[in-house]
Write a protein that holds these residues in place. Structure first.
Motif, short mmCIF file in Angstrom:
data_model
loop_
_atom_site.label_atom_id
_atom_site.label_comp_id
_atom_site.label_asym_id
_atom_site.label_seq_id
_atom_site.Cartn_x
_atom_site.Cartn_y
_atom_site.Cartn_z
N LEU A 149 0.83 -1.21 0.00
CA LEU A 149 0.00 0.00 0.00
C LEU A 149 0.86 1.25 0.00
CD1 LEU A 149 -2.77 1.38 0.19
CD2 LEU A 149 -2.62 1.13 2.69
N GLY A 150 1.96 1.22 0.76
CA GLY A 150 2.86 2.37 0.77
C GLY A 150 3.48 2.62 -0.59
N LEU A 151 3.86 1.52 -1.30
CA LEU A 151 4.40 1.68 -2.64
C LEU A 151 3.35 2.23 -3.60
CD1 LEU A 151 6.66 -1.47 -3.21
CD2 LEU A 151 7.37 0.89 -2.78
N GLN A 152 2.10 1.83 -3.43
CA GLN A 152 1.03 2.36 -4.27
C GLN A 152 0.88 3.87 -4.06
OE1 GLN A 152 -2.15 -0.30 -3.00
NE2 GLN A 152 -2.13 -1.33 -5.00
N ILE A 153 0.93 4.30 -2.80
CA ILE A 153 0.79 5.73 -2.51
C ILE A 153 1.98 6.51 -3.08
CG2 ILE A 153 0.70 7.45 -0.65
CD1 ILE A 153 -0.77 5.35 1.04
N LEU A 154 3.18 6.01 -2.86
CA LEU A 154 4.36 6.70 -3.38
C LEU A 154 4.39 6.72 -4.91
CD1 LEU A 154 7.18 5.52 -0.93
CD2 LEU A 154 6.05 7.74 -1.02
N SER A 155 3.92 5.64 -5.54
CA SER A 155 3.83 5.62 -7.00
C SER A 155 2.87 6.68 -7.50
CB SER A 155 3.39 4.23 -7.49
OG SER A 155 4.33 3.25 -7.15
N SER A 156 1.77 6.85 -6.77
CA SER A 156 0.80 7.87 -7.14
C SER A 156 1.37 9.28 -6.97
CB SER A 156 -0.47 7.71 -6.30
OG SER A 156 -1.41 8.71 -6.61
N VAL A 157 2.04 9.51 -5.86
CA VAL A 157 2.62 10.84 -5.60
C VAL A 157 3.72 11.15 -6.61
CG1 VAL A 157 3.94 12.21 -3.93
CG2 VAL A 157 2.02 10.79 -3.16
N LEU A 158 4.60 10.19 -6.82
CA LEU A 158 5.70 10.39 -7.77
C LEU A 158 5.18 10.58 -9.19
CD1 LEU A 158 8.77 10.49 -8.10
CD2 LEU A 158 8.74 8.02 -8.43
N GLY A 159 4.15 9.83 -9.55
CA GLY A 159 3.56 9.98 -10.87
C GLY A 159 2.94 11.35 -11.06
N PHE A 160 2.25 11.86 -10.03
CA PHE A 160 1.62 13.17 -10.14
C PHE A 160 2.65 14.27 -10.40
CE2 PHE A 160 0.18 17.18 -8.32
CZ PHE A 160 -1.07 17.32 -8.89
N PHE A 161 3.73 14.25 -9.64
CA PHE A 161 4.74 15.31 -9.81
C PHE A 161 5.61 15.07 -11.04
CE2 PHE A 161 3.92 15.66 -5.17
CZ PHE A 161 3.44 16.96 -5.18
N SER A 162 5.64 13.83 -11.55
CA SER A 162 6.33 13.59 -12.81
C SER A 162 5.56 14.17 -13.99
CB SER A 162 6.53 12.09 -13.03
OG SER A 162 7.39 11.56 -12.04
N GLY A 163 4.32 14.58 -13.74
CA GLY A 163 3.54 15.24 -14.78
C GLY A 163 4.07 16.61 -15.16
N ASN A 164 5.16 17.04 -14.49
CA ASN A 164 5.74 18.34 -14.84
C ASN A 164 6.39 18.33 -16.22
OD1 ASN A 164 8.07 16.82 -14.40
ND2 ASN A 164 8.67 17.94 -12.55
N TRP A 165 6.45 17.16 -16.89
CA TRP A 165 6.96 17.12 -18.26
C TRP A 165 6.10 17.97 -19.19
CZ3 TRP A 165 11.28 15.76 -20.63
CH2 TRP A 165 12.18 14.91 -19.98
N SER A 166 4.83 18.15 -18.85
CA SER A 166 3.96 18.96 -19.70
C SER A 166 4.35 20.44 -19.65
CB SER A 166 2.50 18.81 -19.25
OG SER A 166 2.31 19.31 -17.94
N LEU A 167 5.18 20.84 -18.68
CA LEU A 167 5.57 22.24 -18.55
C LEU A 167 6.84 22.58 -19.33
CD1 LEU A 167 5.07 22.70 -14.68
CD2 LEU A 167 3.40 23.00 -16.50
N THR A 168 7.54 21.57 -19.86
CA THR A 168 8.84 21.84 -20.46
C THR A 168 8.73 22.77 -21.67
OG1 THR A 168 8.63 19.78 -21.71
CG2 THR A 168 9.86 19.71 -19.65
N SER A 169 7.79 22.49 -22.57
CA SER A 169 7.63 23.35 -23.75
C SER A 169 7.17 24.75 -23.35
CB SER A 169 6.64 22.72 -24.73
OG SER A 169 7.11 21.49 -25.20
#
Length: 500
Positions: free
Chosen positions: A385-405
């Protein structure tokens, strides 16, 4: 100019967004969910984790490293032909991987061929989206780049089921066949501005038409058949400024008139000189881009973020299995959880960056810091469950790729977006390519992922501090006397983001 301005922020632009979204979904679905395939490759080829990790790292890194070349292809040929060609590469690479006899062959077929195809898709979709949108560019780019996350979410579960039903080879063949739909997505990518290749072709046609006007017509051409009432419709004259520059046109005319070998050799030397001048001008432009302090800091931050944040995409399933938290991949894998969270993050961050009072660079640095903290917490997490939560958090902030352009446009302007984005993606691709093998080597040496993720989290946090410190307003005040006179700022946020 009138037609271009009408096309911005609406109309056919939303069809471009939908087609680009589907193109990124089809191209990046399998590479972004490569963590599901990674344990299967380990079992099938019995290679070390460091060696096998090169497959996942290259498929994500090669396309980004080749971004300058991919961007040049989009500039010269347009988004539509490039997307069609990339569909052939992605589909062919996936199908070829089904017949891989070893990891080395898989590195070429899946890592390099599919990776280059994905790089072409990424450059084409982002470039044409930026051309069609201005005020809503952040939202449009957020929707388009969400395609990679939605694709990873869908493909992670689909590939898992296909492996159970048809085996690893059958899975890759079916996924490769689906990738052929990239050609259908390319049909919607109507060019807003004609690419350089077509301009040169039209220039050649117009030049031949002008020469025929001065030629004396033959007697047969003047004959008119009795009873013929057909007339030739007049062809509107194209605007010459959009077709070709004057020097290249004069050189081509002189080359056609002077057929002698001596003149042909002289013309060939002139062409070489022109090419050298064009390449030197291109390198000078890249050098000027890298003189911008904010751009250099952004490149370093992208490299460190890619180095540390991408390995969980490849290793998170193996982390859960190696720690005994789960025996096999679940119906909804950790990769899918991170992917759908990344999609939500891209949309939310794309909306936030369009708000006038939010500084896009500081927003990006904040997401990097939060993602680095999540990486540091992975080794001390002992529950699934902890890995699921961390995967969700890390995935959300990895969405910053949309800001590069968006950030790149703020720093260097829309005119230099293609070159600057290519440079930026080169640094990002280099980090992605190195990240998974480094983590795999850490495991091969220590038989544990702990130190690997401590290293990854530290790199991401260091990148966040570098980006934040080197884009502070104090740097602009220190160099205010050296500002370029041709740059005009509309707000303090633009001033900070540009750091001239």
């Amino acid at each position: 100019m009138t037609s271009s301005s009408k096309a911005l922020d609406g109309g056919w632009g939303w069809a471009i967004v939908a087609a680009s979204f589907m193109a990124q979904l089809l191209a990046y679905g399998s590479p972004q969910s490569v963590g599901v395939l990674y344990p299967e490759w380990l079992q099938a080829f019995q290679e070390g984790k460091g060696m096998t990790a090169w497959v996942g790292s290259l498929v994500a890194g090669v396309g980004l490293i080749a971004s300058p070349v991919c961007s040049a292809c989009v500039d010269n040929f347009g988004a539509r032909p490039v997307t069609i060609f990339s569909g052939v590469m992605v589909s062919g690479g996936l199908m070829l991987s089904a017949f891989a006899p070893n990891v080395q062959f898989l590195i070429f077929s899946y890592g390099i061929v599919v990776g280059l195809g994905c790089g072409l898709v990424y450059a084409a979709t982002l470039t044409i989206t930026c051309q069609y949108f201005d005020k809503r560019r952040g939202l449009a780019l957020g929707i388009v780049t969400t395609g990679t996350s939605v694709g990873a979410f869908i493909y992670a579960s689909v590939q898992n089921e296909l492996i159970v039903l048809y085996g690893l080879d059958g899975c890759l063949l079916i996924i490769g066949a689906l990738a052929l739909n990239l050609m259908a997505c390319a049909g919607f990518m109507r060019p807003l501005n004609m690419p350089g290749y077509y301009l040169k072709q039209k220039a050649a046609l117009e030049r031949n038409t002008e020469e025929q006007l001065f030629e004396k017509p033959s007697f047969d051409d003047l004959k008119i058949t009795a009873g013929s009432t057909t007339t030739t419709p007049e062809k509107p004259l194209m605007v010459k400024e959009l077709l070709i520059n004057i020097e290249a046109k004069e050189l081509a005319i002189q080359t056609e008139k002077k057929k002698g070998s001596a003149w042909a050799g002289l013309a060939f030397m002139k062409i070489i000189k022109k090419k050298q001048q064009a390449y030197s001008k291109y390198m000078q432009s890249m050098y000027e881009i890298l003189q911008d302090q904010a751009m250099v800091a952004f490149c370093i931050a992208i490299f460190l973020f890619s180095l540390g944040a991408f390995p969980p995409v490849l290793f998170i399933e193996d982390v859960a299995q190696s720690q005994g938290l789960i025996e096999e991949v679940c119906v909804i894998p950790l990769v899918s959880i991170g992917a759908i969270s990344a999609g939500v993050g891209k949309l939310v961050l794309g909306i936030l960056v369009d708000i006038r009072w939010i500084n896009s660079i500081y927003l990006y640095a904040s997401t990097m810091f939060a993602g680095g903290v999540a990486l540091l917490l992975i080794p001390i997490t002992k529950t699934y469950l902890g890995l699921q939560i961390l995967s969700s958090v890390l995935g959300f902030f990895s969405g910053n790729w949309s800001l590069t352009s968006y950030i790149t446009t703020k720093i260097v302007g829309l005119d230099r977006l293609t070159q600057a984005h290519g440079i930026l993606m080169f640094f990002g691709g280099f980090g992605i390519m190195l990240g998974p093998p480094v983590v795999g080597w850490f495991f091969d040496w220590t038989q544990s992922y702990d130190w690997a993720f401590y290293f990854s989290g530290s790199c991401v946090i260091l990148g966040a501090f570098i980006l934040f410190l080197f884009t502070l307003p104090c740097w602009h005040r220190k160099h205010s006397d050296n500002d370029r006179p041709d740059v005009h700022y509309t707000s303090n946020c633009d001033k900070v983001a540009s750091v001239a």
